[in-house]
Design a protein around this motif. Sequence first.
Motif, PDB file in Angstrom:
ATOM      1  N   LEU A  56       0.830  -1.212   0.000  1.00 14.26           N
ATOM      2  CA  LEU A  56       0.000   0.000   0.000  1.00 14.26           C
ATOM      3  C   LEU A  56       0.857   1.252   0.000  1.00 14.26           C
ATOM      4  O   LEU A  56       0.693   2.141  -0.823  1.00 14.26           O
TER       5      LEU A  56
ATOM      6  N   ARG B 126      -3.392  -0.574  -5.069  1.00 14.35           N
ATOM      7  CA  ARG B 126      -4.720  -0.279  -4.536  1.00 14.35           C
ATOM      8  C   ARG B 126      -5.696  -1.458  -4.640  1.00 14.35           C
ATOM      9  O   ARG B 126      -6.761  -1.459  -4.057  1.00 14.35           O
TER      10      ARG B 126
ATOM     11  N   GLY C 115      -7.904   1.081  -0.289  1.00  9.70           N
ATOM     12  CA  GLY C 115      -7.758   0.022  -1.276  1.00  9.70           C
ATOM     13  C   GLY C 115      -9.025  -0.796  -1.435  1.00  9.70           C
ATOM     14  O   GLY C 115     -10.015  -0.603  -0.732  1.00  9.70           O
TER      15      GLY C 115
ATOM     16  N   ASN D  87     -15.804  -1.567  -0.033  1.00 14.74           N
ATOM     17  CA  ASN D  87     -14.745  -1.977  -0.952  1.00 14.74           C
ATOM     18  C   ASN D  87     -14.254  -3.402  -0.708  1.00 14.74           C
ATOM     19  O   ASN D  87     -13.172  -3.772  -1.128  1.00 14.74           O
TER      20      ASN D  87
ATOM     21  N   THR E 137      -8.804   3.932  -8.442  1.00 15.04           N
ATOM     22  CA  THR E 137      -8.785   4.965  -7.400  1.00 15.04           C
ATOM     23  C   THR E 137     -10.192   5.521  -7.161  1.00 15.04           C
ATOM     24  O   THR E 137     -10.518   5.920  -6.054  1.00 15.04           O
TER      25      THR E 137
ATOM     26  N   THR F 195     -13.182   4.450  -6.205  1.00 14.09           N
ATOM     27  CA  THR F 195     -13.725   3.192  -5.683  1.00 14.09           C
ATOM     28  C   THR F 195     -15.232   3.099  -5.874  1.00 14.09           C
ATOM     29  O   THR F 195     -15.774   2.006  -5.976  1.00 14.09           O
TER      30      THR F 195
END
Lengths: 392, 306
Positions: free
Chosen positions: A90, A96, A119, A139, A324, A326
């Motif tokens: 990370l 990610r 992430g 996520n 990026t 998400t």
Amino acid sequence: MKRRDFLVGSAVGAAALAAPSLVRAQAPLRMGLITTLTGPGGYLGADIRDAMLLAIEQGNGRLGGIAVQPVVEDDALRPGQGKTIAERMLRTDGIRLFTGIVFSNVLGAVAPDVLDGGGIYVSPNAGPSNFAGRECHRNFFAVAWQNDALHESAGRSATELGYNRAFILSPNYQAGQDALNGFKRMFRGTIVGEQFTRLDQTDYAAEMAAIRAANPDVVFQFHPGGLGIAFIRQYQQAGLLGRIPMVVAAPSMDHTIMNSVGDAALGVNLTTHWNVDFENPGSQAFVAAFRAKYNRTPTFYAGQAWDTALAIGAALRQTNGNVTDTNAFRTAMLRADFQSIRGPFRFGPNQFPVQDWWSAQVVRNAAGQLEIKTGRKILENHSDSYAASCRI
Amino acid sequence: MTVFVLEQLLNGLQLGVTLFLLAAGLTLIFGIMGIINLAHGSLYMIGAYAAALVARETGSWLLAVPAGLLAAGAAGMLIEMVIMRRLYDRDHLDQVLATYGLILFCNELVTLLVGRQPMFVGIPPGLAGAIELIPGVPYSIYRLSIIGFGLALAVGLYLLIQKTRLGMLIRAGATNRDTVRALGVDIRLLYTLVFGLGALLAGFAGIMMGPLLSVQVGMGEQILIMTFVVVVVGGVGSIRGAFFGAIIVGIVDTMLRGFMPGWMRGIISDTAQADALSAGLSSMGVYLLMALVLLFRPQGLFPART
């Protein structure tokens, strides 16, 4: 801290300036693949890694048309080691998108870091209850299963097979507790004995004696990988095989376990969401490609990893490789716009699978070899018991 | 119920003699050379792998057992000559660091040579099956023979140390190294032999456990911690301590695993909590025992005679 941020920032800036912009534009998306490659669970991770690499290879280095570079690391079934690797990926490598973890206890250490760091985690195997209910996360996506659901199918199967008195065992860690809870949720008989083993235990003599003393109708045990091989061999050595039948879920009887224990596996009842004998074209093509490349039969771990790669590919195609944003990635992922080798597949409200469960049995085929033969469907469009308490 | 207790006693005894084979070497090496050998588990792994590979290739246990012993013994003596000799005069921290490095080295070496997949070997054909030693309880012949071999080796080790010239030198070396050297004994050779003997015992334990467990990278570390508990409980440097310590630890660990769930359910009504608690307590048991021994008899239950 400020000074360190400054130093890191200027270093990154210098590197970016030094690198030709052409290279940056073409750099493949790096995907963290943390999995267990050593110890008794080593072949589980190896199957997950190999299926993912196969999927990427078949796409000529791309998933969903986006160039992907997998970064494979071994967690050695140590949560601490997994956490260290994830932090490095990370912070230092700027990765990610993460996947690969086999064991729920490693996932429990890694996933919070990944998610808190912005992430995305897509699970090809572990689906612990704590990520499925109140602590579900926008996520976090599970492509394989929720741990309990897997063993609920075994509980249902044992009930349908007419067993009344069950002795149940599992290692004492998150997935083991989920396993026993899941089995008990759908088993209608009585539990005459319940025992936790250790995750690093390989000698089950004391447990064998306890099973013999309880004299149940059926034994349900959850011991993935090498643990399961040791357990079933010792079950046979203790003279329990043939006296007390066994009903298990897929992780306690995969193709590697079956081939290692040989005839001791014959007759074991199991439940699964996918098996090599599934007849849909996607499944058959996958099995053929895996066998051709690695010269072995894929376990269901490989099957799950294949589906995970397809799911990630589908999401990447829709977001044009952007991980990026998400929110956009999540919307794309939840569409599950891929052909699962399991057949019908969709994500439930907690981003865990809704899928069918099948019974299966180890039988001897016409050629005299052992094989896992899929039977009938025992649960349809089955979600899990935690989905209701997830509020995303 | 008594049948269950007897069966668990046998299981405990079997674990105990296996631990003894490892602890005897560990305690000898510490007692005589003052070395804390963390890599002892690696010798166990080397013995198990060599025997498993030979058994798989040739199908013969008559070849596999000597091959395992040879590999473990040779690896032990090589380690002593190449690495340990430089560590005798260093402090324990250096020894621990070096032998920990050896663990990593051995694990990676085996991974390179054999791969990460665990190996599974069958039980030697003559020892397969089970007999009803206790009526109604068929017990694995192989486990019984482990108990037999382990006890025989314990007797052999006793005779070697108490009745032979080599044993006399070992005992003398353990009591006062410098005097032995001053009397003109080749202490370097003695050290190499003792290290080789310890490695041989560890290798034999590995060979015997192979067919029960899976032979895999890192198998040595799993049992090494337990072995250290045995040495502390029995008394550092004492073979007698290693023997009784191993039997006690083996039986305590097995008994707790066998009976703790039942006891806890008798005390706590919530079965889920009882099970979680009993799993925790039973894996803690031997360490608790060690802590008690350290508290009340820090020299161990059967300390070396001085």
